[in-house]
Structure formats: structure tokens, C-alpha cells
Scaffold this active site. Structure first.
Site, PDB file in Angstrom:
ATOM      1  N   LYS A  81      34.043  82.204  61.353  1.00 51.79           N
ATOM      2  CA  LYS A  81      33.463  82.936  62.475  1.00 51.79           C
ATOM      3  C   LYS A  81      32.032  83.012  63.187  1.00 51.79           C
ATOM      4  CE  LYS A  81      32.372  88.006  60.409  1.00 51.79           C
ATOM      5  NZ  LYS A  81      32.286  88.882  59.468  1.00 51.79           N
ATOM      6  N   SER A 156      35.220  93.004  59.722  1.00 48.71           N
ATOM      7  CA  SER A 156      34.085  92.750  61.105  1.00 48.71           C
ATOM      8  C   SER A 156      35.101  91.270  61.316  1.00 48.71           C
ATOM      9  CB  SER A 156      33.330  92.448  60.477  1.00 48.71           C
ATOM     10  OG  SER A 156      32.544  91.762  59.723  1.00 48.71           O
ATOM     11  N   SER A 180      35.154  92.848  55.039  1.00 47.31           N
ATOM     12  CA  SER A 180      35.849  92.585  56.752  1.00 47.31           C
ATOM     13  C   SER A 180      36.346  90.923  55.853  1.00 47.31           C
ATOM     14  CB  SER A 180      34.261  91.973  56.947  1.00 47.31           C
ATOM     15  OG  SER A 180      34.141  93.255  57.629  1.00 47.31           O
TER      16      SER A 180
HETATM   17  N1  GLN Z   1      33.933  97.720  57.668  1.00 52.88           N
HETATM   18  C1  GLN Z   1      32.502  97.457  56.679  1.00 52.88           C
HETATM   19  C2  GLN Z   1      31.085  98.158  57.782  1.00 52.88           C
HETATM   20  O1  GLN Z   1      30.995  98.125  58.726  1.00 52.88           O
HETATM   21  C3  GLN Z   1      32.282  96.604  55.874  1.00 52.88           C
HETATM   22  C4  GLN Z   1      32.104  95.151  57.002  1.00 52.88           C
HETATM   23  C5  GLN Z   1      31.788  93.801  56.601  1.00 52.88           C
HETATM   24  O2  GLN Z   1      32.579  93.136  55.306  1.00 52.88           O
HETATM   25  N2  GLN Z   1      31.224  93.028  57.012  1.00 52.88           N
HETATM   26  O3  GLN Z   1      30.013  97.915  57.304  1.00 52.88           O
END
Ligand code: GLN
Length: 498
Positions: A81, A156, A180
Site C-alpha cells: 500500500k 481504503s 480498510s
Molecule cells: N472507511 C473508513 C474511513 O474512511 C476507514 C478507513 C481506514 O480504515 N483507513 O475512515
């Protein structure tokens, strides 16, 4: 010439390399060829480091030839990532503000992977600064779900999940702040684990919400996920929140796959309205598998879970508004308007206006508001109290059950574009994953089958802090039963790219 099977598990690939049946360079090349063949459709990668990957693979081949001891994942290709630093390799976090920035140091996760001979293929697409649930908030365009290219791959860490699901990499690293890793794993039909907070170092992980961010593994099997988990986890003096306690043996737990006598709690609050029927049906089947394997299943109520979404969307933006202040046009990447006459404040304002996307700006504004003196107690302070109540719900539940289970997401992967104009609908994708993020315990998503639209559905197992082994044990039991029912892993049924 040896034929390299990009569909093989990481465990099998590593054994073949160690036995000299195939070289690490051939394995890396086969995956680079697969990326070349499919990534214009998937867009999992933001940057492919062909030369670096082949050089790392050659070093593994040299170690094999000279009889040096090898780690269990030596030579296996991995997708990283784009949020964990790697020396000299572009790290954008999916943001324009970091375009062109080359980190001067390796994150601890990258250090550990390189030391284990894992081959880093390149950097994967992500929601900007890890804010999102669909990888549509990337400044570099969205990633597609390899099962159906019109659907989101989750977020994400959608690029990492899609790379593994499209057989472009055997393994990937994601980060999970509110879901995410688990949510993209679920909707792409692979396995993803969020380790206990503090058990994988955050050194070199570009911060979004420091009290929640946690890096973790993606793979196509529970065992591969555990092997990767055990390479990256461990105490790190460079991270002040790193845990120094002994960590459980997740690899043995994944191999054991035995749930006889375990007590498993079904969370009452993570079901019902808003959950697709196909998601509920796959969940019920996985629970039945655990019961017939000798586990005792009980229903558990965690009343404060209903407030997890509200608490998370105050705490995460608050921490983000502070963490992202470092992008000031002076230290990293983009600088706009520096024409010699503009003030430093103007350059900062212009750079941040041009460099951040709409979701990041929304969170910075929300977080700054929630932390401001007049509102701190009403919003941020209140959210921290809810976080404590959620932790107490977990602790009370774990007094009577070993793990908690739920669907990983309420729905199958939605269509690209379907929720981009509705932030709250987007946030709902994390309903099931947010509670354990706020608590800090480990949680894993394992494929449960296909839902009503023929797309993947995940089963989530949540365990007490530092009992990652229990989550792996239960996930492996579900996987073993379903793989024998399906005649192979779920991902073998993905057809969009064949
Ligand atoms: N979807 C959640 C957010 O937008 C979690 C994102 C994540 O775990 N990085 O914050």
C-alpha cells in the site's frame, strides 16, 4: 523453462523456491508479466518497481544457491500500500500533495519484509491518506474489483486487495484504521487481518489517525495471511505505541483450524436492517459450520456498537486534522504559488487547496471544528467516552465468549460511483469493522461465499487484544469447511479477468 503458477499460494511458492524447483527471479517475472497483462483494467498499482523487485529476487536466488537459511516467505512477491515508506520509491498516499516525494528511509514493515526476502513489486492505489471505503478517493483514479470491473474493490486499501485477488501479487500489505483491510478483503473474496493495535510498527506509516492506524496482511488463504502477519509483527523501539509483550503464534493457529470447545458470540447489533439477505445467509452458514465443528455459539449484545460510526467519525477526523498539518508546502512534495512574492502562509494555503482532495478537506474541517475550544467536550470528549463504552462491551463479551463474529460488510461491493456523492452512505460500509478498531483488538475477514449479486461476502472474527491466534483459528476452520465444499478457494471462481 519452468512454468510459474501465479495462482499458487505464497506458502507453495516459497517452498518451490527453497527447493530450487523455480527461481525467485522467475516468480517475480511471472507476476510482473501478470501485472502487465491485467493492470490496465484493474489499476491496482500506482508504481511498479520492476528493477527493485528483480534485484531483491536475485538476492533470494543467491541465498538459495549458497545454502543460506531462508524465511518461510523468501522470494514471494508482495504489493505494498502506497502509505508505508520505502527508501527512494515513490510514496504518494494516493494524494497529489505527495506527488514526486521519495522517502529517505524505510518503514519498519518494509525493513522486516526485505529482511525476510519478500519481493516488493510496487505500490498500490488507495483512498487519499486512507480516507474512504472504495478507493475512489484516490487522486490517481479508482481501482476496479477483479470480480466485476464496474464494482468497487473496497477501501481504503483497495489496490492491495485487488492486486491479490487479480493474482498480480501473492501477498499484500494494507492499513486498517476503521476497516480498510477487512472491508476490501471481504468484497474481493480474499483474507485480510487487522492485527492487535500496537503489534505491527507504525514507524514509516504515514499517519491518518494515530490511535487507530494499523498495518496488516492480505493473502488468498488464512495460512498465507498468518505467515505474512508473523513476518511484520513484533516490538519496535522506533514506535512509542509498539507493544513489547510476547505475540501469539498465528501460524500454528492457522494450521490448527480447530474450534472444538470454543465459545463463539454472534453480535446481535451487527445484523438486521441494511444487511443484504445474501450477506445474512452466508453469515448464518459460516456460523453453522463452526457449530458443527464443535464450537458453542451464543448470541451476545454489545449495545454501544450502535454508536461506533458516530464516535469514529469524530475521533479519526480530529486526529487527521492534526496529523495532516505536516503537509505545509515546505517539507514534502507539492509547492504551489511560490513565485518569490507570496508569503509562506499563502504558499501553504494554495498548496493545501490544490494538493488535497474533497474527502481529505472534509475531514480536516470536521476535525478542526470538533477539536476547537468551544466544541471539544461536546464532540471529541464525548466520542472518547463512547470509545470507552465500546471497549467495555468487548471486555464484557470476552468474559463469556472466546471470539465475536459478524458479517464483515453489510453489502456486496457496490458500483463505482454509486456512493461518491453521499459520504454517509460511504461511511456505512464500515459499520461492522469500526467497533474493533476503536477497541484495538485483532479482527480478520475470511471469504464466506457469494451474495445475491454473485459477488464476494466476508465473515469477520474479532478477538481479545493480543489473542490474534483465536481469530486465525476460527477463520481457518471456516475456510477449511468452505474450501472443501467449493472444491477450492472462493477466489478461483472470479471470472472477470480470465
Ligand atoms: N472507511 C473508513 C474511513 O474512511 C476507514 C478507513 C481506514 O480504515 N483507513 O475512515
Amino acid at each position: 523453462m519452468t512454468v510459474v503458477d501465479v495462482y499458487a499460494s505464497a506458502d507453495v511458492i516459497a517452498r518451490s523456491i527453497a527447493a530450487g524447483e523455480v527461481s525467485a527471479v522467475e516468480v517475480a517475472q511471472a507476476h510482473l508479466d501478470r501485472i502487465e497483462a491485467v493492470d490496465d483494467r484493474v489499476h491496482a498499482f500506482l508504481h511498479v518497481d520492476r528493477d527493485g523487485a528483480l534485484e531483491q529476487a536475485r538476492a533470494v536466488d543467491h541465498a538459495v544457491a549458497s545454502g543460506q537459511p531462508l524465511s518461510p516467505l523468501a522470494g514471494v512477491p508482495l504489493a505494498m500500500k502506497d502509505v508505508l515508506t520505502q527508501t527512494g520509491v515513490p510514496t504518494t498516499c494516493g494524494s497529489k500533495i505527495l506527488e514526486g516525494w521519495l522517502p529517505p528511509y524505510n518503514s519498519t514493515v518494509v525493513e522486516r519484509l526485505l529482511a525476510a526476502g519478500v519481493v516488493l513489486l510496487g505500490r498500490t492505489n488507495m483512498d487519499e491518506f486512507a480516507m474512504g471505503s472504495s478507493t475512489e478517493n484516490s487522486a490517481y483514479g479508482p481501482t476496479s474489483n477483479p470480480w466485476n470491473l464496474d464494482r468497487i474493490p473496497g477501501g481504503s486499501s483497495g489496490g492491495s486487495a485487488a492486486a491479490v485477488a487479480a493474482f498480480e501479487a501473492s501477498l499484500a500489505i494494507g492499513t486498517d484504521t476503521g476497516g480498510s483491510i477487512r472491508q476490501p478483503a471481504a468484497v474481493t473474496g480474499i483474507v485480510g487481518a487487522k492485527p492487535t493495535y500496537g503489534s505491527v510498527s507504525r514507524y514509516g506509516l504515514v499517519a491518518f489517525s494515530s490511535s487507530l492506524d494499523q498495518a496488516g496482511p492480505f493473502a488468498r488463504t488464512v495460512l498465507d495471511t498468518a505467515l505474512l502477519h508473523s513476518v511484520i509483527a513484533g516490538h519496535d523501539p522506533l514506535d512509542s505505541t509498539s507493544i513489547s509483550a510476547d505475540l501469539p503464534d498465528v501460524v500454528s493457529a492457522a494450521r490448527a483450524a480447530d474450534v472444538a470447545g470454543m465459545r463463539i458470540g454472534v453480535v446481535r447489533e451487527l445484523s438486521g436492517e441494511g444487511y443484504q439477505p445474501g450477506v445474512q445467509a452466508r453469515f448464518a452458514e459460516a456460523v453453522a459450520i463452526l457449530e458443527s465443528a464443535g464450537a458453542e455459539v451464543v448470541e451476545v449484545s454489545c449495545p454501544s456498537f450502535a454508536y461506533a460510526l458516530g464516535a469514529y467519525y469524530l475521533i479519526a477526523p480530529s486526529e487527521c486534522s492534526s496529523n495532516l498539518a505536516r503537509f505545509d508546502a515546505m517539507r514534502y512534495g507539492l509547492r504551489v504559488g511560490d513565485d518569490g512574492s507570496a508569503s509562506a502562509e499563502d504558499v501553504m494555503r494554495l498548496t493545501r487547496a490544490a494538493g488535497f482532495g474533497p474527502e481529505v478537506k472534509r475531514r480536516i474541517i470536521l476535525g478542526t471544528y470538533a477539536l476547537s475550544s468551544g466544541y471539544y467536550d461536546a464532540y471529541y470528549g464525548q466520542a472518547q467516552k463512547v470509545r470507552t463504552l465500546i471497549t467495555q462491551d468487548f471486555q464484557a463479551a470476552f468474559a463469556s465468549v472466546d471470539v465475536l463474529v459478524s458479517p464483515t460488510t453489510p453489502t456486496e461491493p457496490f458500483r463505482l460511483g454509486e456512493r461518491t456523492d453521499d459520504p454517509v452512505a460511504m461511511y456505512q460500509a464500515d459499520l461492522c469493522t469500526l467497533p474493533s478498531s476503536l477497541y484495538g483488538g485483532p479482527a480478520i475477514s475470511v471469504p464466506a461465499g457469494l451474495g445475491d449479486e454473485g459477488l464476494p461476502v466476508g465473515f469477520q472474527v474479532m478477538a481479545p487484544v493480543l489473542r490474534d491466534d483465536l481469530a486465525y483459528r476460527v477463520a481457518a476452520a471456516v475456510e477449511a469447511a468452505l474450501v472443501s465444499r467449493w472444491g477450492g478457494p472462493l477466489i478461483a471462481q472470479a471470472g472477470a479477468l480470465t
